[in-house]
Design a protein around this motif. Sequence first.
Motif, PDB file in Angstrom:
ATOM      1  N   LYS A 130       0.814  -1.225   0.000  1.00 44.50           N
ATOM      2  CA  LYS A 130       0.000   0.000   0.000  1.00 44.50           C
ATOM      3  C   LYS A 130       0.845   1.272   0.000  1.00 44.50           C
ATOM      4  O   LYS A 130       0.368   2.344  -0.390  1.00 44.50           O
ATOM      5  CB  LYS A 130      -0.933   0.005   1.211  1.00 44.50           C
ATOM      6  N   ASN A 131       2.097   1.185   0.431  1.00 44.60           N
ATOM      7  CA  ASN A 131       2.997   2.331   0.415  1.00 44.60           C
ATOM      8  C   ASN A 131       3.989   2.222  -0.739  1.00 44.60           C
ATOM      9  O   ASN A 131       4.248   1.141  -1.251  1.00 44.60           O
ATOM     10  CB  ASN A 131       3.785   2.428   1.723  1.00 44.60           C
ATOM     11  N   SER A 132       4.551   3.367  -1.131  1.00 46.57           N
ATOM     12  CA  SER A 132       5.636   3.362  -2.111  1.00 46.57           C
ATOM     13  C   SER A 132       6.936   3.705  -1.394  1.00 46.57           C
ATOM     14  O   SER A 132       6.931   4.248  -0.287  1.00 46.57           O
ATOM     15  CB  SER A 132       5.358   4.383  -3.226  1.00 46.57           C
ATOM     16  N   PHE A 133       8.075   3.408  -2.048  1.00 53.11           N
ATOM     17  CA  PHE A 133       9.364   3.518  -1.394  1.00 53.11           C
ATOM     18  C   PHE A 133      10.371   4.238  -2.285  1.00 53.11           C
ATOM     19  O   PHE A 133      10.270   4.205  -3.509  1.00 53.11           O
ATOM     20  CB  PHE A 133       9.889   2.116  -1.039  1.00 53.11           C
ATOM     21  N   ASN A 134      11.343   4.887  -1.643  1.00 53.31           N
ATOM     22  CA  ASN A 134      12.371   5.586  -2.405  1.00 53.31           C
ATOM     23  C   ASN A 134      13.172   4.630  -3.277  1.00 53.31           C
ATOM     24  O   ASN A 134      13.532   4.952  -4.409  1.00 53.31           O
ATOM     25  CB  ASN A 134      13.323   6.326  -1.460  1.00 53.31           C
ATOM     26  N   GLN A 135      13.455   3.464  -2.722  1.00 57.13           N
ATOM     27  CA  GLN A 135      14.275   2.521  -3.479  1.00 57.13           C
ATOM     28  C   GLN A 135      14.048   1.094  -3.020  1.00 57.13           C
ATOM     29  O   GLN A 135      13.603   0.845  -1.900  1.00 57.13           O
ATOM     30  CB  GLN A 135      15.764   2.871  -3.356  1.00 57.13           C
ATOM     31  N   LEU A 136      14.321   0.189  -3.917  1.00 55.01           N
ATOM     32  CA  LEU A 136      14.398  -1.228  -3.618  1.00 55.01           C
ATOM     33  C   LEU A 136      15.877  -1.564  -3.550  1.00 55.01           C
ATOM     34  O   LEU A 136      16.616  -1.316  -4.502  1.00 55.01           O
ATOM     35  CB  LEU A 136      13.708  -2.040  -4.713  1.00 55.01           C
ATOM     36  N   TYR A 137      16.324  -2.116  -2.426  1.00 51.37           N
ATOM     37  CA  TYR A 137      17.754  -2.298  -2.186  1.00 51.37           C
ATOM     38  C   TYR A 137      18.097  -3.780  -2.215  1.00 51.37           C
ATOM     39  O   TYR A 137      17.536  -4.565  -1.444  1.00 51.37           O
ATOM     40  CB  TYR A 137      18.117  -1.700  -0.823  1.00 51.37           C
ATOM     41  N   LEU A 138      19.007  -4.163  -3.112  1.00 48.71           N
ATOM     42  CA  LEU A 138      19.483  -5.546  -3.177  1.00 48.71           C
ATOM     43  C   LEU A 138      20.818  -5.632  -2.444  1.00 48.71           C
ATOM     44  O   LEU A 138      21.777  -4.963  -2.815  1.00 48.71           O
ATOM     45  CB  LEU A 138      19.647  -6.007  -4.620  1.00 48.71           C
ATOM     46  N   ALA A 139      20.879  -6.480  -1.416  1.00 49.03           N
ATOM     47  CA  ALA A 139      22.059  -6.552  -0.568  1.00 49.03           C
ATOM     48  C   ALA A 139      23.119  -7.514  -1.100  1.00 49.03           C
ATOM     49  O   ALA A 139      24.132  -7.740  -0.442  1.00 49.03           O
ATOM     50  CB  ALA A 139      21.649  -6.980   0.839  1.00 49.03           C
ATOM     51  N   ASP A 140      22.911  -8.064  -2.285  1.00 47.93           N
ATOM     52  CA  ASP A 140      23.886  -8.998  -2.862  1.00 47.93           C
ATOM     53  C   ASP A 140      25.229  -8.303  -3.092  1.00 47.93           C
ATOM     54  O   ASP A 140      25.282  -7.141  -3.488  1.00 47.93           O
ATOM     55  CB  ASP A 140      23.394  -9.512  -4.218  1.00 47.93           C
ATOM     56  N   ALA A 141      26.312  -9.047  -2.884  1.00 47.43           N
ATOM     57  CA  ALA A 141      27.646  -8.484  -3.099  1.00 47.43           C
ATOM     58  C   ALA A 141      27.993  -8.356  -4.574  1.00 47.43           C
ATOM     59  O   ALA A 141      28.794  -7.498  -4.962  1.00 47.43           O
ATOM     60  CB  ALA A 141      28.701  -9.355  -2.408  1.00 47.43           C
ATOM     61  N   ASN A 142      27.394  -9.206  -5.422  1.00 51.59           N
ATOM     62  CA  ASN A 142      27.769  -9.239  -6.842  1.00 51.59           C
ATOM     63  C   ASN A 142      26.546  -9.548  -7.705  1.00 51.59           C
ATOM     64  O   ASN A 142      26.448 -10.634  -8.297  1.00 51.59           O
ATOM     65  CB  ASN A 142      28.834 -10.321  -7.081  1.00 51.59           C
ATOM     66  N   PHE A 143      25.618  -8.611  -7.796  1.00 54.97           N
ATOM     67  CA  PHE A 143      24.440  -8.887  -8.618  1.00 54.97           C
ATOM     68  C   PHE A 143      24.863  -8.960 -10.087  1.00 54.97           C
ATOM     69  O   PHE A 143      25.608  -8.114 -10.581  1.00 54.97           O
ATOM     70  CB  PHE A 143      23.382  -7.801  -8.451  1.00 54.97           C
ATOM     71  N   GLY A 144      24.401  -9.980 -10.761  1.00 53.66           N
ATOM     72  CA  GLY A 144      24.774 -10.198 -12.154  1.00 53.66           C
ATOM     73  C   GLY A 144      25.807 -11.289 -12.327  1.00 53.66           C
ATOM     74  O   GLY A 144      26.102 -11.690 -13.462  1.00 53.66           O
ATOM     75  N   ILE A 145      26.340 -11.807 -11.229  1.00 52.20           N
ATOM     76  CA  ILE A 145      27.339 -12.859 -11.345  1.00 52.20           C
ATOM     77  C   ILE A 145      26.716 -14.172 -11.803  1.00 52.20           C
ATOM     78  O   ILE A 145      27.374 -15.028 -12.381  1.00 52.20           O
ATOM     79  CB  ILE A 145      28.095 -13.036 -10.007  1.00 52.20           C
ATOM     80  N   LEU A 146      25.406 -14.316 -11.581  1.00 47.98           N
ATOM     81  CA  LEU A 146      24.677 -15.515 -11.995  1.00 47.98           C
ATOM     82  C   LEU A 146      23.809 -15.215 -13.211  1.00 47.98           C
ATOM     83  O   LEU A 146      23.225 -14.133 -13.313  1.00 47.98           O
ATOM     84  CB  LEU A 146      23.788 -16.025 -10.854  1.00 47.98           C
ATOM     85  N   LYS A 147      23.699 -16.164 -14.103  1.00 50.33           N
ATOM     86  CA  LYS A 147      22.879 -15.981 -15.302  1.00 50.33           C
ATOM     87  C   LYS A 147      21.412 -15.747 -14.935  1.00 50.33           C
ATOM     88  O   LYS A 147      20.704 -14.979 -15.597  1.00 50.33           O
ATOM     89  CB  LYS A 147      23.006 -17.224 -16.196  1.00 50.33           C
ATOM     90  N   ARG A 148      20.963 -16.369 -13.862  1.00 50.24           N
ATOM     91  CA  ARG A 148      19.562 -16.222 -13.488  1.00 50.24           C
ATOM     92  C   ARG A 148      19.221 -14.812 -12.996  1.00 50.24           C
ATOM     93  O   ARG A 148      18.060 -14.456 -12.855  1.00 50.24           O
ATOM     94  CB  ARG A 148      19.184 -17.277 -12.441  1.00 50.24           C
TER      95      ARG A 148
END
Length: 468
Positions: A242-260
């Motif tokens: 029901k609320n909106s947010f400034n950002q969605l934060y991904l805590a992964d150290a290396n996003f994109g390292i996996l093909k998925r």
Amino acid sequence: MIVYLADLSHDYLKQTQSLFTPTGIGFIASYSKKHLGDKVDIRLFKSVEKLLVAVEERKPDLIGFSNYTWNKELATWAGKKIRLECPDTPIVMGGPNISTDEIEVKEFLEENDFVDKYVVFGGEHAFFQIASLVLDLTKDDGNVIDNLKKTGINGSYSLADNELVGNKDFKEILDLDEVPSPFLSGMMDEFLDQKFNPLLETTRGCPFACTFCVWGDATLNKIQQFSSERVAEEVHYISKYKNSFNQLYLADANFGILKRDVEIAQIIRESYDKFRNFSFVQLYWSKEPKAHMVDIGKTLGELTDTYVAFQSLDPVVLKNIKRSNIKTEKLMNLIDMLSSFSSARTDLLVGLPGETYESHINSLDQAVSYGFVKILGGEIRLLPGSEMNEKPYREKFGLKTKFRMQDGAFGIYRGEFIYEVEEGVRQTHQMSESEMLKLRGLRAFFFGSVTLGEHLPIVKYITSLGAS
């Protein structure tokens, strides 16, 4: 059994839009709740005032604190205060802001004698074991704290009769989906209602051994995945909230390292296009370039920027901080391919071992020539648990430090001024403190000219001429 878990944030300035959901303690709570069911009632806290009020209204049987560099003093202040109010309530602390050397662990527990158990590395299973033990000890009506301290639990430490008890051999949870989602269970709703930015994990672990980073510990170098189906459910849950947010934060150290990760980017994009419930996606790109990362950039587009934290572009420095296995040239080719989809951002740190005044300026010049329009970072700080913080490493590179307050990490709570400090490098064998101060002024001008864009058009023009 009443359990309070606190991942405290300095909220004195009342800017909850810059705060994040307590996802870490949410994992711990959901795992313990899964195994203990109705035997435990667990409440989560970000606000120290709400925690203290809750303790005054109903004393818990067990309390846990997260220990990070940005909340250590606040958690310590609250823990000592609660120990006086509830002398029979066991207090557990966990988090990466501690050395993994057992001599220093013992020193930490001696200095912070309100902490009865300290959980290191992955905390879900160890805390569940602690909660189970406290539950049994409470039934026996014995001295809960003394018995807890004397009992060794894998992945945690305590002091009993001035001897260190326990080890850091935490139980690895092989299937991360065994840890129920704190979002899907509703545990994060209280914080989403306050517009805290949702913080998600899609993976854990980092294969790189950077000496300044706690992720560099060999214990944490294996990449584990939450399932794509679970991540999709969490993103959809947040997107439809029901609320909106400034950002969605991904805590992964290396996003994109996996093909998925391409699939996860598509899920985020589709959710954004449909609900527009967040404005930006904060993520840390993989330090290992992958061809499919271009697809991620195309998919997320304006929702994120290409953020690769180089820290330095000098080969000697990169070797000293164990980043020489990160292929800078390949990363730059990737960033160039992503430039038409998002702006490029990096960090360059001052005071790294082996860096000189001239080599840092060269790194700044290179970053501009590579097309970075946001160049952040500052003087390197030393983190407990990192290799750079260890005494032999400090001596080898001549690291001299000073302490300063952390930006925004302060407040007046119940009439007391509580603030966090960070230990920053002020001198090395290769760079004097006066040179570091000179760089501080230069970087301030550089920040205004390039990152804030005051002189960016002329900087780009000069760069295009091949001048520095």
